[in-house]
Scaffold this motif. Structure first.
Motif, PDB file in Angstrom:
ATOM      1  N   TRP A 186     -22.372   3.561   8.501  1.00  0.00           N
ATOM      2  CA  TRP A 186     -22.161   4.289   9.760  1.00  0.00           C
ATOM      3  C   TRP A 186     -23.101   3.758  10.844  1.00  0.00           C
ATOM      4  CZ3 TRP A 186     -19.025   8.925  10.306  1.00  0.00           C
ATOM      5  CH2 TRP A 186     -19.101   9.506  11.577  1.00  0.00           C
ATOM      6  N   GLU A 201      -9.723  15.365   5.601  1.00  0.00           N
ATOM      7  CA  GLU A 201      -9.076  14.133   5.136  1.00  0.00           C
ATOM      8  C   GLU A 201      -9.900  13.557   3.994  1.00  0.00           C
ATOM      9  OE1 GLU A 201      -9.203  12.155   8.966  1.00  0.00           O
ATOM     10  OE2 GLU A 201     -10.743  10.767   8.221  1.00  0.00           O
ATOM     11  N   HIS A 208     -10.645   9.837   1.585  1.00  0.00           N
ATOM     12  CA  HIS A 208     -10.538   8.382   1.505  1.00  0.00           C
ATOM     13  C   HIS A 208     -11.025   7.916   0.137  1.00  0.00           C
ATOM     14  CE1 HIS A 208      -9.949   8.066   5.911  1.00  0.00           C
ATOM     15  NE2 HIS A 208     -10.731   9.140   5.921  1.00  0.00           N
ATOM     16  N   HIS A 261      -9.240   1.517  -0.709  1.00  0.00           N
ATOM     17  CA  HIS A 261      -9.981   0.644   0.205  1.00  0.00           C
ATOM     18  C   HIS A 261     -10.029  -0.785  -0.331  1.00  0.00           C
ATOM     19  CE1 HIS A 261     -13.044  -0.705   3.031  1.00  0.00           C
ATOM     20  NE2 HIS A 261     -13.756  -1.113   2.003  1.00  0.00           N
ATOM     21  N   ARG A 272     -15.931   2.374   8.949  1.00  0.00           N
ATOM     22  CA  ARG A 272     -14.597   2.762   9.414  1.00  0.00           C
ATOM     23  C   ARG A 272     -14.591   4.179   9.983  1.00  0.00           C
ATOM     24  NH1 ARG A 272      -9.798   4.018   5.308  1.00  0.00           N
ATOM     25  NH2 ARG A 272     -10.409   2.026   4.370  1.00  0.00           N
ATOM     26  N   LEU A 273     -15.251   5.104   9.275  1.00  0.00           N
ATOM     27  CA  LEU A 273     -15.239   6.498   9.719  1.00  0.00           C
ATOM     28  C   LEU A 273     -16.090   6.684  10.978  1.00  0.00           C
ATOM     29  CD1 LEU A 273     -15.339   8.294   6.268  1.00  0.00           C
ATOM     30  CD2 LEU A 273     -13.433   8.191   7.882  1.00  0.00           C
ATOM     31  N   ARG A 332     -16.204   4.561  13.447  1.00  0.00           N
ATOM     32  CA  ARG A 332     -15.292   4.170  14.547  1.00  0.00           C
ATOM     33  C   ARG A 332     -14.265   5.260  14.807  1.00  0.00           C
ATOM     34  NH1 ARG A 332     -15.396  -0.750  11.433  1.00  0.00           N
ATOM     35  NH2 ARG A 332     -16.797  -2.280  12.436  1.00  0.00           N
ATOM     36  N   GLN A 333     -13.837   5.935  13.742  1.00  0.00           N
ATOM     37  CA  GLN A 333     -12.791   6.952  13.889  1.00  0.00           C
ATOM     38  C   GLN A 333     -13.329   8.248  14.484  1.00  0.00           C
ATOM     39  OE1 GLN A 333     -10.728   7.761  10.195  1.00  0.00           O
ATOM     40  NE2 GLN A 333     -10.159   9.838  10.854  1.00  0.00           N
ATOM     41  N   TRP A 334     -14.540   8.664  14.078  1.00  0.00           N
ATOM     42  CA  TRP A 334     -15.011  10.000  14.423  1.00  0.00           C
ATOM     43  C   TRP A 334     -16.038  10.045  15.550  1.00  0.00           C
ATOM     44  CZ3 TRP A 334     -13.282  14.647  12.722  1.00  0.00           C
ATOM     45  CH2 TRP A 334     -12.411  14.656  11.632  1.00  0.00           C
ATOM     46  N   ARG A 336     -17.615   9.152  19.091  1.00  0.00           N
ATOM     47  CA  ARG A 336     -17.163   8.674  20.393  1.00  0.00           C
ATOM     48  C   ARG A 336     -18.370   8.324  21.265  1.00  0.00           C
ATOM     49  NH1 ARG A 336     -13.321   8.153  17.824  1.00  0.00           N
ATOM     50  NH2 ARG A 336     -11.297   9.185  18.010  1.00  0.00           N
TER      51      ARG A 336
END
Length: 372
Positions: free
Chosen positions: A27, A337, A339, A344, A365-366, A368-370, A372
């Motif tokens: 992260w 969700e 994963h 993967h 990945r998470l 980038r998704q969560w 901001r």
């Protein structure tokens, strides 16, 4: 963004502490300014001692030489916080201490756990909290009692061999278990009774190496031993039927016979790690375990975290080695969700061989998704 990272261990591949660190490292590769709060968890099984050692700021950790489920030397730990000691049964009788070919609960013993409890009492503990789970044993705690000075005896008066199968000949204990009056707490989220179709032998025996015939033999032996445990002074009525008596191959029954009370493993760890207070201060919680499946929905670490997060309106993401629980079932306990490392990597072998790499990559990945 403030994120709470609180996984269980990924059984057989990576500890809860290492899993949390790997995910956080990934992260931070993407979002170095985010604050990640690491609170690795356990429900009483493997990792219980390490998780509490990391969570309790004033605890002392004593390294104790003990023995494993086949009597080989092993290393255990007593986490001493004031006069309360936390001990992990899996360090002395865990399935992970056995090669696959050695898994035979007819012969494995809980003797080494007794060594750890005696060390805790010698260190000054007056309350002993025993984490139950991940055992390779099915001896109803007979080995534990032998270590405490109360060896199971045959009708001839001789001590029985170690292991669950020998208990079919047990008629009495050769002494009174000695723990200097310490209070006992069994930390587990297993609510199985000792005997029958939902008992220790039938439900957990096969994963410890028991055949169908072994299961019947072990259940009969524990039926005999339950009568011996019931005769202990202070043993609660209906001991074999009590929730938790079947935990860790019947270790729960022996502890109950010694006056222990059963406490939720994940509930205890949540309290000691101040997990609920942390949940109130974060925007996202990430938890996980080796296999997110039907058992996960019934009181294990992931369910405990997801339920608490849902109650506070915090989204909860699960990262796991594999995900077998359906989306609807996952949502019912508060999971937003899930994963899987298997998806993967596209390979079970890779997921097992490279869990830390996979968790770092899922962390990236998470983020980038969560975030901001």
């Amino acid at each position: 963004m403030r994120v709470l990272v609180c996984p269980d261990k990924f059984a057989g591949t990576i500890s809860a502490v290492a899993a949390a660190e790997a995910f956080a490292a990934g992260w931070h590769q993407v979002k170095p300014g985010d604050e990640l709060v690491l609170r690795p968890l356990s429900d009483g099984g493997p990792g219980f001692a390490a998780v509490l050692a990391a969570a309790l700021p004033h605890a002392r950790v004593l390294t104790v030489p003990t023995t494993g489920p086949l009597g080989r030397p092993a290393e255990g730990h007593v986490v001493l916080d004031g006069d309360v000691a936390y001990v992990e049964s899996a360090e002395a009788c865990g399935l992970h201490l056995l090669a696959e070919a050695e898994r035979d609960p007819k012969h494995t013993t809980t003797f080494g756990l007794g060594t750890l409890l005696l060390a805790a009492v010698e260190a000054g503990a007056t309350t002993l909290v025993v984490g139950l789970g991940g055992s390779g044993t099915n001896d109803g705690g007979a080995g534990l009692l032998a270590a405490l000075g109360a060896a199971p005896l045959a009708g001839s008066g001789y001590a029985l061999p170690y292991g669950g199968a020998a208990l079919i000949d047990c008629v009495a204990l050769g002494g009174v278990p000695r723990l200097r009056g310490a209070t006992l707490i069994a930390a587990t989220d297993v609510d199985s009774p000792l005997l029958g179709l939902r008992g220790a032998s039938a439900v957990y025996g096969p994963q410890k190496g028991a055949t169908r015939e072994d299961v019947f033999q072990l259940d009969a032996a524990l039926t005999r031993f339950a009568g011996v445990l019931q005769a202990l002074p202070g043993a609660p009525a209906g001991l074999a039927d009590l929730p938790g008596a079947g935990a860790a191959g019947g270790l729960g029954a022996a502890l109950l016979a010694l006056g222990a009370r059963v406490e939720s493993g994940i509930g205890l760890v949540r309290r000691l790690t101040r997990l609920d207070a942390e949940l109130e201060e974060v925007s996202l919680v990430v938890t996980g375990e080796g296999a997110f499946d039907e058992q996960s929905l019934r009181g294990k670490v992931v369910a405990g975290v997801a339920n608490a997060a849902r109650d506070l309106g915090v989204p909860c993401v699960v990262v796991a080695g594999r995900v077998d629980a359906g989306r609807r079932e996952a949502a019912s306990i508060g999971v937003t969700e899930a994963h899987a490392l298997v998806q993967h990597f596209g390979s079970v072998a890779e997921a097992l061989a490279r869990p830390a790499d996979g968790l770092r990559e899922l962390g990236e990945r998470l983020a980038r998704q969560w975030s901001r």
